[in-house]
Each structure stands twice: as C-alpha cells, then as structure tokens.
Scaffold this motif. Sequence first.
Motif, short mmCIF file in Angstrom:
data_model
loop_
_atom_site.label_atom_id
_atom_site.label_comp_id
_atom_site.label_asym_id
_atom_site.label_seq_id
_atom_site.Cartn_x
_atom_site.Cartn_y
_atom_site.Cartn_z
N UNK A 102 -5.76 -7.81 46.98
CA UNK A 102 -4.70 -8.45 46.21
C UNK A 102 -5.32 -9.22 45.05
N UNK A 103 -5.05 -8.73 43.85
CA UNK A 103 -5.63 -9.37 42.67
C UNK A 103 -4.88 -10.64 42.30
N UNK A 144 -4.86 -0.37 47.37
CA UNK A 144 -5.04 0.03 48.76
C UNK A 144 -6.20 1.02 48.80
N UNK A 145 -7.16 0.68 49.63
CA UNK A 145 -8.41 1.43 49.66
C UNK A 145 -8.79 1.71 51.10
N UNK A 169 -0.54 -0.80 43.30
CA UNK A 169 0.79 -1.34 43.01
C UNK A 169 0.66 -2.51 42.05
N UNK A 170 1.78 -2.83 41.39
CA UNK A 170 1.75 -3.95 40.45
C UNK A 170 2.88 -4.93 40.73
N UNK A 171 2.92 -5.41 41.95
CA UNK A 171 3.92 -6.42 42.31
C UNK A 171 3.40 -7.79 41.88
N UNK A 175 4.10 -0.39 54.97
CA UNK A 175 5.37 0.34 54.88
C UNK A 175 5.37 1.26 53.67
N UNK A 176 4.83 0.75 52.56
CA UNK A 176 4.85 1.54 51.32
C UNK A 176 4.01 2.81 51.44
#
Length: 268
Positions: A148-149, A165-166, A182-184, A218-219
């Motif tokens: 998480x950046x 995710x890695x 992702x870019x949330x 979930x994603x």
Amino acid sequence: MEKHPAEEFRNLRAKYFSIANKHGFDKAFYILETDREKNHFNPQVYTGLLSELIFYNEGCDVMDLTPTLDCGDHCDFRGSYNNNSARFDVTSSLTYKDLDTYSDYQKKGQKYYIALIDHDSKKIDRIIDINFPFCKECGGHLINIVLIGDTKYTNNGTPTQSQQIIEMCSQDISHKNYIKEYEYFIPSMNNEIKNSKGFLQDEISKKHGINNALFFGKLINDKIHACGHEKLINSGSIDDGDWSTELFWMSDMVDSILPNQFDTSLWY
Ligand SMILES: [Zn+2]
Ligand SMILES: [Zn+2]
C-alpha cells in the motif's frame, strides 16, 4: 520394557478415539481426565491428546474425519475440507510449526491444514490453509501480498496513490510475480497510527492489515496473506533516510516465513 514415547502416545490416541466411537465423546473426555490424574501424563502428552479429541469431536461429521496412524507425516486426521480431500495437523500452538515440514507431501498433491485448538473453550479456534504454491525457481513458498503506497503528489499537486498486489517468494524477493495494481485512496498505515491515539500499534496494524487483505482479496478473488508499506529507516527526516518495505501485518504461519522488512525492489 519401557515403550517408546511416540508409540505410547499412539496407543493412547487409539484408546480415546475408540472410546469416543463406541461410547461417545463425553465418555472419552471423562476417561482422558481420569487417566491424566491416575497415570500422571506429562503436559505435552495430555495437551496433544486433548487437542486431537476436541478436533475429532467437533469435526468428525462436518469434515468426515478419520484418525491416521500418525507416523511422521504431520497428518493426524484425513478428511475433507472445501470439497477436497485434506490432511489435518492438530495443535494448540503454532509456535513450533514449520511450513517446510509439509512441503514434500504437498508437492505430491496432498492438501494440508493446521487445526488450531483452543483449550479454554475446548473448541477449534481456526483451520489454517497452508497450501501455498511453490516457487518454480527455488522451491520457496509463493505468498500473495498487497503493498500500500502512501499518497504522493504530481508536479501540479494532484494526489495519487497506488496499491500493488504481488506474489512474493519466501526465499528470494527477486522471484516475484506481478498480479495487479489499483489506485484507490485509502488511509496509509502512518495515518492510521496518527489518528488512533490510545490504541496499541500492534492492534492498529492487525486491524488495518486484515481489512486491506480482505478488501483486495475480494478484488482478485484469492487470499492475501500480508500487507506492506513504505517505511523510512535510518533517519527521522524524508531528506536523508532510506526507504524500505515493511510488512506490517502477516497471517498465521506466513509470519514465520516472510521477512518483516526488506528493500524496495519488490514494488513495480
Ligand atoms: Zn500428530
Ligand atoms: Zn523463489
């Protein structure tokens, strides 16, 4: 002649399981307690027997359990779990469990689960899925993690944030597979700590980690076993410190095989 302790344990197991099958579990628990006092079982023997009996009692129907001979393959019961055949290793503590001891059997296609037993409630605490894929390069365990950046700003001041995710190898961080980005906009660990006065940092890390693991799991429709973020080390100021990656939360057993902290080469 003195019996070998392992053989002694196997005989006792067989005794209580057969009482349970013939006369019910209440009777088996009762006889175990009486024998414990009469025969002065050492704590490990008693703990082991009680754990297995609790597991057998609660799981025999739902998981279709059959006790095994327990001859060194870390499998106390065979049964089924998630609609697949499964092997269960029963314990009341994860402290001495080592994921590598199951690998040879897992590579032959066996699915293993650790059944953690809570002796206070006399119930199954949880069943831990330890069937991680193996790294093709080195045989290590491949674990899905989310990085998480922190929020960053472009030259014109627009905030951006990314989550990666890695699939990470437990033995070599260069053996990695990119899964998804992702870019949330989500709170960073550092913000969570700032905003939650009065709570222990461990508690915050755990809550934040589990929430993110569930959300991103979930994603991608798969399990995520660890959450990481960027952390400044060797300095208090952004200007002269080094960035590292810190896994602030890891799931059961994964915490024994992944490093807590490493360099930033894992990020894409
Ligand atoms: Zn065993
Ligand atoms: Zn590897």
